[in-house]
Design a protein around this motif. Structure first.
Motif, PDB file in Angstrom:
ATOM      1  N   SER A  30      39.903  33.214  40.946  1.00  0.00           N
ATOM      2  CA  SER A  30      39.721  34.604  41.364  1.00  0.00           C
ATOM      3  C   SER A  30      39.319  35.441  40.158  1.00  0.00           C
ATOM      4  O   SER A  30      39.499  35.026  39.002  1.00  0.00           O
ATOM      5  N   ILE A  31      38.805  36.629  40.415  1.00  0.00           N
ATOM      6  CA  ILE A  31      38.400  37.505  39.311  1.00  0.00           C
ATOM      7  C   ILE A  31      39.610  37.892  38.473  1.00  0.00           C
ATOM      8  O   ILE A  31      39.534  37.968  37.239  1.00  0.00           O
ATOM      9  N   ASP A  32      40.780  38.091  39.099  1.00  0.00           N
ATOM     10  CA  ASP A  32      41.986  38.421  38.337  1.00  0.00           C
ATOM     11  C   ASP A  32      42.402  37.249  37.443  1.00  0.00           C
ATOM     12  O   ASP A  32      42.852  37.451  36.309  1.00  0.00           O
ATOM     13  N   GLN A  33      42.253  36.031  37.948  1.00  0.00           N
ATOM     14  CA  GLN A  33      42.575  34.856  37.130  1.00  0.00           C
ATOM     15  C   GLN A  33      41.605  34.722  35.963  1.00  0.00           C
ATOM     16  O   GLN A  33      41.998  34.351  34.850  1.00  0.00           O
ATOM     17  N   LEU A  34      40.339  35.025  36.222  1.00  0.00           N
ATOM     18  CA  LEU A  34      39.339  34.977  35.159  1.00  0.00           C
ATOM     19  C   LEU A  34      39.678  35.978  34.057  1.00  0.00           C
ATOM     20  O   LEU A  34      39.637  35.659  32.863  1.00  0.00           O
ATOM     21  N   ILE A  35      40.035  37.193  34.454  1.00  0.00           N
ATOM     22  CA  ILE A  35      40.397  38.216  33.471  1.00  0.00           C
ATOM     23  C   ILE A  35      41.643  37.791  32.700  1.00  0.00           C
ATOM     24  O   ILE A  35      41.696  37.897  31.469  1.00  0.00           O
ATOM     25  N   ALA A  36      42.644  37.291  33.424  1.00  0.00           N
ATOM     26  CA  ALA A  36      43.878  36.844  32.765  1.00  0.00           C
ATOM     27  C   ALA A  36      43.594  35.741  31.748  1.00  0.00           C
ATOM     28  O   ALA A  36      44.179  35.713  30.660  1.00  0.00           O
ATOM     29  N   SER A  37      42.669  34.847  32.100  1.00  0.00           N
ATOM     30  CA  SER A  37      42.294  33.772  31.179  1.00  0.00           C
ATOM     31  C   SER A  37      41.663  34.333  29.921  1.00  0.00           C
ATOM     32  O   SER A  37      41.956  33.879  28.801  1.00  0.00           O
ATOM     33  N   GLU A  38      40.793  35.338  30.068  1.00  0.00           N
ATOM     34  CA  GLU A  38      40.142  35.949  28.912  1.00  0.00           C
ATOM     35  C   GLU A  38      41.151  36.697  28.044  1.00  0.00           C
ATOM     36  O   GLU A  38      41.047  36.697  26.813  1.00  0.00           O
ATOM     37  N   VAL A  39      42.120  37.354  28.675  1.00  0.00           N
ATOM     38  CA  VAL A  39      43.145  38.084  27.912  1.00  0.00           C
ATOM     39  C   VAL A  39      44.035  37.103  27.148  1.00  0.00           C
ATOM     40  O   VAL A  39      44.416  37.357  26.000  1.00  0.00           O
ATOM     41  N   GLN A  40      44.345  35.969  27.775  1.00  0.00           N
ATOM     42  CA  GLN A  40      45.134  34.937  27.092  1.00  0.00           C
ATOM     43  C   GLN A  40      44.399  34.420  25.861  1.00  0.00           C
ATOM     44  O   GLN A  40      44.991  34.209  24.794  1.00  0.00           O
ATOM     45  N   LYS A  41      43.100  34.211  25.988  1.00  0.00           N
ATOM     46  CA  LYS A  41      42.297  33.773  24.835  1.00  0.00           C
ATOM     47  C   LYS A  41      42.312  34.845  23.740  1.00  0.00           C
ATOM     48  O   LYS A  41      42.394  34.538  22.550  1.00  0.00           O
ATOM     49  N   ALA A  42      42.224  36.100  24.174  1.00  0.00           N
ATOM     50  CA  ALA A  42      42.164  37.211  23.227  1.00  0.00           C
ATOM     51  C   ALA A  42      43.452  37.336  22.413  1.00  0.00           C
ATOM     52  O   ALA A  42      43.423  37.756  21.251  1.00  0.00           O
ATOM     53  N   GLU A  43      44.559  36.978  23.033  1.00  0.00           N
ATOM     54  CA  GLU A  43      45.850  37.071  22.346  1.00  0.00           C
ATOM     55  C   GLU A  43      45.866  36.197  21.091  1.00  0.00           C
ATOM     56  O   GLU A  43      46.536  36.519  20.106  1.00  0.00           O
TER      57      GLU A  43
END
Length: 339
Positions: free
Chosen positions: A58-71
């Motif tokens: 989902s788009i929310d999962q995609l965003i969460a994945s990108e935020v996890q990488k950003a951390e």
């Protein structure tokens, strides 16, 4: 030779498998959280019972994945570094128009977007954060056939009681005056949808600003404001506060050999949890939809400033235009509009 010919003939009878044939919904996958893009879709490896299987991300999962990488990001990506000098300008064009009414003004300019020929109306109402989201809402309005009207006044929240203006260093009387002029205009548009958003501001007690008293005031006054908004439209959406950073992201990112972890904000310092909780509850009580934007920018512990190779903020309080464009599909999904 006959054996080779027979083997070739048998192979031609077998179905041709695509390179990533295993990457499909329900097929086994190797590692929870791994994602693969294929055929215009993104698949994520997720747990299903005792198995690990591919699911459409989902788009929310995609965003969460990108935020996890950003951390985990420590160095500034070259794509961000190249644009750093222009980072202050990476903001919604609606913020630099008369549509974002200035602090001392009570003007009510006509500001339209979306599908100008449509009779279906979305009203966007709030402070600078309403202007911040406008490029996304403009595109959504065009896509689904809605005319969009913006009513935004800088630093003027939804509550209808005196608040303090840091910019003017006095009670913000212009905010209340502007609100009273705007409400009849919104009523006259008969909107199907209202999208409201603001950022909390200090209360005024005996003529003095008071951060301590603000949560108590918000808990009392925000539901009153929402009850009034609910009478103006069939559907109401509240876009929650985005994280408020503890330091200027552009200044921090501009330091030589900066460690991005030192520029990020801890979630408990940035997520406005107390106020967002009040707003979410008030939205639910009037049958509206609350949209949590903190989940689009923070992990459980950290709110990074660089996400998806983008500087996510242009100042401490606002998302950049680049990041708003990245989030636009997620906002579209939350609104759930139909043509």
């Amino acid at each position: 030779m006959r054996k080779i010919a027979t083997l070739i003939a048998l192979l031609t009878l077998l179905p041709i498998q695509p390179l990533n044939a295993a990457t499909k919904v329900g097929a086994a996958c190797p590692v929870i959280g791994k994602s693969v893009s294929e055929g215009g879709k993104t698949f994520i490896c997720a747990k299903s019972g005792s198995k690990k299987v591919w699911k459409v991300q989902s788009i929310d999962q995609l965003i969460a994945s990108e935020v996890q990488k950003a951390e985990k990001l420590t160095a500034l990506p070259k794509a961000v570094e190249a644009k750093l000098l222009q980072a202050r300008k990476d903001k919604s064009s609606w913020l630099d128009q008369e549509c974002s009414v200035d602090f001392t003004s009570t003007d009510t300019p006509v500001c339209q977007a979306g599908d100008s020929s449509s009779k279906k109306v979305i009203v966007v109402y709030g402070d600078s954060h309403a202007s911040m989201w406008m490029s996304a809402i403009d595109s959504i309005g065009k896509k689904y056939g809605y005319k969009v009207h913006l009513f935004a006044k800088l630093a003027c929240p939804l509550v209808e009681v005196p608040i303090w203006s840091y910019q003017l260093n006095r009670p913000f009387t212009e905010c209340t005056q502007w609100q009273q002029k705007v409400y009849p205009l919104i009523d006259s548009l008969n909107p199907e949808i209202m999208i409201v958003t603001d950022q909390w501001k200090p209360a005024v007690v005996d003529g003095k600003k008071s951060d301590f008293d603000t949560p108590f005031m918000w808990e009392k006054e925000f539901p009153i404001a929402m009850a009034r908004v609910a009478k103006m439209a069939d559907r109401v959406f509240v876009i929650g506060n985005n994280p408020s950073l503890t330091q200027d992201p552009v200044d921090c990112a501009s330091k030589p050999r900066v460690n991005l972890a030192l520029c990020s904000a801890g979630r408990t310092q940035a997520d406005n949890a107390k106020f967002n909780g009040i707003e979410a509850k008030a939205t639910k009580n009037i049958g509206g939809t609350y949209i949590d934007t903190v989940a689009w920018a923070c992990t459980a512990s950290l709110c990074p400033i660089v996400i998806n190779d983008k500087l996510a903020y242009f100042d401490q309080w606002h998302f950049s235009e680049s990041y708003i464009k990245f989030l636009a599909p997620a906002l579209e999904a939350k609104l759930g509009l139909t043509r």
